[in-house]
Design a protein around this motif. Structure first.
Motif, PDB file in Angstrom:
ATOM      1  N   TYR A 141      41.993 -26.810 -23.242  1.00 12.10           N
ATOM      2  CA  TYR A 141      42.035 -25.363 -23.077  1.00 12.10           C
ATOM      3  C   TYR A 141      43.176 -25.061 -22.102  1.00 12.10           C
ATOM      4  CZ  TYR A 141      40.689 -20.727 -21.262  1.00 12.10           C
ATOM      5  OH  TYR A 141      40.697 -19.415 -20.847  1.00 12.10           O
ATOM      6  N   ILE A 142      44.122 -24.221 -22.520  1.00 11.76           N
ATOM      7  CA  ILE A 142      45.321 -23.945 -21.732  1.00 11.76           C
ATOM      8  C   ILE A 142      45.366 -22.454 -21.430  1.00 11.76           C
ATOM      9  CG2 ILE A 142      47.846 -24.120 -21.651  1.00 11.76           C
ATOM     10  CD1 ILE A 142      47.247 -26.198 -24.130  1.00 11.76           C
ATOM     11  N   ARG A 143      45.509 -22.130 -20.160  1.00  7.56           N
ATOM     12  CA  ARG A 143      45.622 -20.733 -19.748  1.00  7.56           C
ATOM     13  C   ARG A 143      46.708 -20.621 -18.682  1.00  7.56           C
ATOM     14  NH1 ARG A 143      42.586 -19.846 -14.907  1.00  7.56           N
ATOM     15  NH2 ARG A 143      41.402 -21.702 -14.315  1.00  7.56           N
ATOM     16  N   ASN A 144      47.033 -19.404 -18.272  1.00 10.90           N
ATOM     17  CA  ASN A 144      48.098 -19.219 -17.292  1.00 10.90           C
ATOM     18  C   ASN A 144      47.732 -18.148 -16.278  1.00 10.90           C
ATOM     19  OD1 ASN A 144      48.495 -17.109 -19.350  1.00 10.90           O
ATOM     20  ND2 ASN A 144      50.340 -16.610 -18.159  1.00 10.90           N
ATOM     21  N   VAL A 145      48.393 -18.209 -15.132  1.00 12.18           N
ATOM     22  CA  VAL A 145      48.290 -17.188 -14.093  1.00 12.18           C
ATOM     23  C   VAL A 145      49.715 -16.761 -13.761  1.00 12.18           C
ATOM     24  CG1 VAL A 145      47.598 -16.682 -11.721  1.00 12.18           C
ATOM     25  CG2 VAL A 145      46.138 -18.127 -13.175  1.00 12.18           C
ATOM     26  N   SER A 146      50.029 -15.477 -13.935  1.00 15.40           N
ATOM     27  CA  SER A 146      51.398 -14.991 -13.751  1.00 15.40           C
ATOM     28  C   SER A 146      51.765 -14.859 -12.272  1.00 15.40           C
ATOM     29  CB  SER A 146      51.576 -13.624 -14.430  1.00 15.40           C
ATOM     30  OG  SER A 146      51.506 -13.747 -15.828  1.00 15.40           O
ATOM     31  N   THR A 147      53.018 -15.193 -11.952  1.00 18.18           N
ATOM     32  CA  THR A 147      53.590 -14.956 -10.631  1.00 18.18           C
ATOM     33  C   THR A 147      54.979 -14.355 -10.831  1.00 18.18           C
ATOM     34  OG1 THR A 147      54.636 -17.148 -10.440  1.00 18.18           O
ATOM     35  CG2 THR A 147      52.337 -16.964  -9.707  1.00 18.18           C
ATOM     36  N   ASP A 148      55.644 -14.016  -9.731  1.00 17.12           N
ATOM     37  CA  ASP A 148      56.981 -13.420  -9.805  1.00 17.12           C
ATOM     38  C   ASP A 148      58.052 -14.494  -9.607  1.00 17.12           C
ATOM     39  OD1 ASP A 148      55.532 -11.060  -9.927  1.00 17.12           O
ATOM     40  OD2 ASP A 148      55.809 -10.593  -7.805  1.00 17.12           O
ATOM     41  N   ILE A 149      59.306 -14.152  -9.990  1.00 16.00           N
ATOM     42  CA  ILE A 149      60.434 -15.050  -9.714  1.00 16.00           C
ATOM     43  C   ILE A 149      61.593 -14.236  -9.155  1.00 16.00           C
ATOM     44  CG2 ILE A 149      59.852 -16.789 -11.463  1.00 16.00           C
ATOM     45  CD1 ILE A 149      61.998 -15.544 -13.275  1.00 16.00           C
ATOM     46  N   ARG A 150      62.432 -14.917  -8.381  1.00 14.41           N
ATOM     47  CA  ARG A 150      63.643 -14.276  -7.878  1.00 14.41           C
ATOM     48  C   ARG A 150      64.624 -14.055  -9.025  1.00 14.41           C
ATOM     49  NH1 ARG A 150      62.775 -18.141  -3.868  1.00 14.41           N
ATOM     50  NH2 ARG A 150      64.266 -19.525  -4.881  1.00 14.41           N
ATOM     51  N   ALA A 151      65.283 -12.898  -9.014  1.00 13.35           N
ATOM     52  CA  ALA A 151      66.254 -12.595 -10.065  1.00 13.35           C
ATOM     53  C   ALA A 151      67.196 -11.504  -9.582  1.00 13.35           C
ATOM     54  CB  ALA A 151      65.542 -12.146 -11.342  1.00 13.35           C
ATOM     55  N   TYR A 152      68.490 -11.761  -9.653  1.00 12.61           N
ATOM     56  CA  TYR A 152      69.525 -10.766  -9.335  1.00 12.61           C
ATOM     57  C   TYR A 152      69.309 -10.118  -7.972  1.00 12.61           C
ATOM     58  CZ  TYR A 152      70.090 -11.305 -14.360  1.00 12.61           C
ATOM     59  OH  TYR A 152      70.243 -11.818 -15.614  1.00 12.61           O
ATOM     60  N   GLY A 153      69.018 -10.947  -6.980  1.00 18.30           N
ATOM     61  CA  GLY A 153      68.881 -10.449  -5.621  1.00 18.30           C
ATOM     62  C   GLY A 153      67.528  -9.863  -5.286  1.00 18.30           C
ATOM     63  N   GLY A 154      66.655  -9.741  -6.259  1.00 12.08           N
ATOM     64  CA  GLY A 154      65.316  -9.217  -6.010  1.00 12.08           C
ATOM     65  C   GLY A 154      64.278 -10.113  -6.646  1.00 12.08           C
ATOM     66  N   PHE A 155      63.175  -9.531  -7.067  1.00 12.95           N
ATOM     67  CA  PHE A 155      62.121 -10.295  -7.729  1.00 12.95           C
ATOM     68  C   PHE A 155      61.834  -9.695  -9.095  1.00 12.95           C
ATOM     69  CE2 PHE A 155      61.279 -12.477  -3.826  1.00 12.95           C
ATOM     70  CZ  PHE A 155      60.610 -13.636  -4.205  1.00 12.95           C
ATOM     71  N   GLU A 156      61.659 -10.553 -10.072  1.00 18.02           N
ATOM     72  CA  GLU A 156      61.238 -10.131 -11.402  1.00 18.02           C
ATOM     73  C   GLU A 156      59.731 -10.307 -11.484  1.00 18.02           C
ATOM     74  OE1 GLU A 156      61.640 -11.478 -16.075  1.00 18.02           O
ATOM     75  OE2 GLU A 156      63.069 -12.250 -14.592  1.00 18.02           O
ATOM     76  N   GLU A 157      59.057  -9.199 -11.679  1.00 18.82           N
ATOM     77  CA  GLU A 157      57.601  -9.229 -11.694  1.00 18.82           C
ATOM     78  C   GLU A 157      57.084 -10.016 -12.902  1.00 18.82           C
ATOM     79  OE1 GLU A 157      53.890  -6.025 -11.346  1.00 18.82           O
ATOM     80  OE2 GLU A 157      55.933  -5.344 -11.800  1.00 18.82           O
ATOM     81  N   ASN A 158      56.160 -10.939 -12.630  1.00 17.69           N
ATOM     82  CA  ASN A 158      55.497 -11.725 -13.682  1.00 17.69           C
ATOM     83  C   ASN A 158      56.465 -12.563 -14.517  1.00 17.69           C
ATOM     84  OD1 ASN A 158      52.962 -10.521 -12.999  1.00 17.69           O
ATOM     85  ND2 ASN A 158      53.535  -8.724 -14.179  1.00 17.69           N
ATOM     86  N   GLY A 159      57.541 -13.047 -13.895  1.00 18.62           N
ATOM     87  CA  GLY A 159      58.528 -13.833 -14.637  1.00 18.62           C
ATOM     88  C   GLY A 159      58.242 -15.315 -14.685  1.00 18.62           C
ATOM     89  N   ASN A 160      57.199 -15.760 -14.010  1.00 16.75           N
ATOM     90  CA  ASN A 160      56.830 -17.179 -13.952  1.00 16.75           C
ATOM     91  C   ASN A 160      55.334 -17.279 -14.254  1.00 16.75           C
ATOM     92  OD1 ASN A 160      57.279 -20.086 -12.956  1.00 16.75           O
ATOM     93  ND2 ASN A 160      55.692 -19.414 -11.530  1.00 16.75           N
TER      94      ASN A 160
END
Length: 273
Positions: A141-160
């Motif tokens: 059973y495979i599931r995920n938990v979203s986190t943010d990633i750095r992108a273009y000087g800021g953070f991309e919400e839920n990109g990881n």
């Protein structure tokens, strides 16, 4: 007015029924807090006892570091999973499931092999939305938990995403390209992790002090480093001086089961890292 009210109630009831049906269809996680899982709990069924050797083979999960952040996870039933799959570091056979994160091209590919049954992105193609995976394949059973990633000087919400693999009673977590410390909400979503795959790059994801706090909060029994070797790995290991046992794998393949998890938390450096 009465007709409008009745229609609104009916619509709300249909929406609730639809949401409830979707919730009931979702597999119950054995790794999240039991209070969260109770409405969807699946009760055990008792089977005739099997011979000890056969039982052990049904409990063992085989893990191998392939390269960078790619680990292969093979379940007792032979389902093969590859993490942070870029197509460059590959298992010996085509995996059944691959997970990906888009922080760098070394963590994903947009042209995976056609034979892969499930390609799970750690991001959503719809801005601001979370990727959400609940995949059951064989005994995994495979599931995920979203986190943010750095992108273009800021953070991309839920990109990881942190991907969690529930196999043979084990809860195995892969932090992906984690760029920030986790909130209490993240830890609640994750639940218990027996085995944790953690980037040890010294700053490309997070510094060793921040990453060590995440590791200690998760309280996993077995920590498997990834992403970087050399001085970054050594600095990461130094953060756990005396708190965790540190060992080096004697074989390329790490065989894990609930029976052989270390009693004291252990960082096990895989062969080749």
């Amino acid at each position: 007015m009465l007709r409008t009210f009745a229609f609104a109630c009916l619509s709300a009831g249909l929406s609730f029924s639809s949401a409830l049906a979707q919730d009931q269809a979702r597999p119950a996680s054995q790794c999240q807090a039991i209070a969260n899982a109770l409405p969807r709990v699946q009760f055990a069924s008792f089977q005739p006892p099997t011979p000890i050797e056969a039982r052990r083979s049904l409990e063992e999960v085989r893990i191998r570091w392939i390269g960078h952040s790619t680990y292969s996870i093979e379940t007792p039933e032979g389902v093969l999973i590859a993490t942070d799959y870029s197509g460059y570091h590959r298992p010996q056979r085509i995996p059944d499931v691959v997970t990906m994160n888009k922080a760098h091209s070394t963590h994903y590919t947009l042209s995976p092999e056609a034979g892969i049954k499930h390609v799970l992105h750690g991001w959503s193609d719809q801005p601001g939305r979370k990727a959400e995976h609940h995949v059951v394949l064989g005994d995994a059973y495979i599931r995920n938990v979203s986190t943010d990633i750095r992108a273009y000087g800021g953070f991309e919400e839920n990109g990881n995403s942190i991907f969690i693999f529930e196999v043979a009673g084990l809860c195995i977590g892969h932090l992906g390209h984690l760029h920030h410390e986790l909130s209490d909400g993240h830890y609640t979503e994750i639940g218990r992790l027996d085995v944790l795959m953690v980037p040890t790059d010294g700053g490309l994801t997070m510094g060793p002090d921040s990453m060590s706090r995440v590791v200690q909060r998760l309280r996993s029994s077995l920590i498997l480093p990834m992403h970087r070797s050399g001085p970054p790995l050594e600095r990461f290991l130094a953060m756990f001086d005396g708190k965790y046992d540190i060992a080096y794998a004697r074989e390329p393949e790490i065989v894990v089961s609930l029976r052989n998890l270390p009693r004291k938390p252990q960082i096990l450096v895989p062969q080749g890292l």
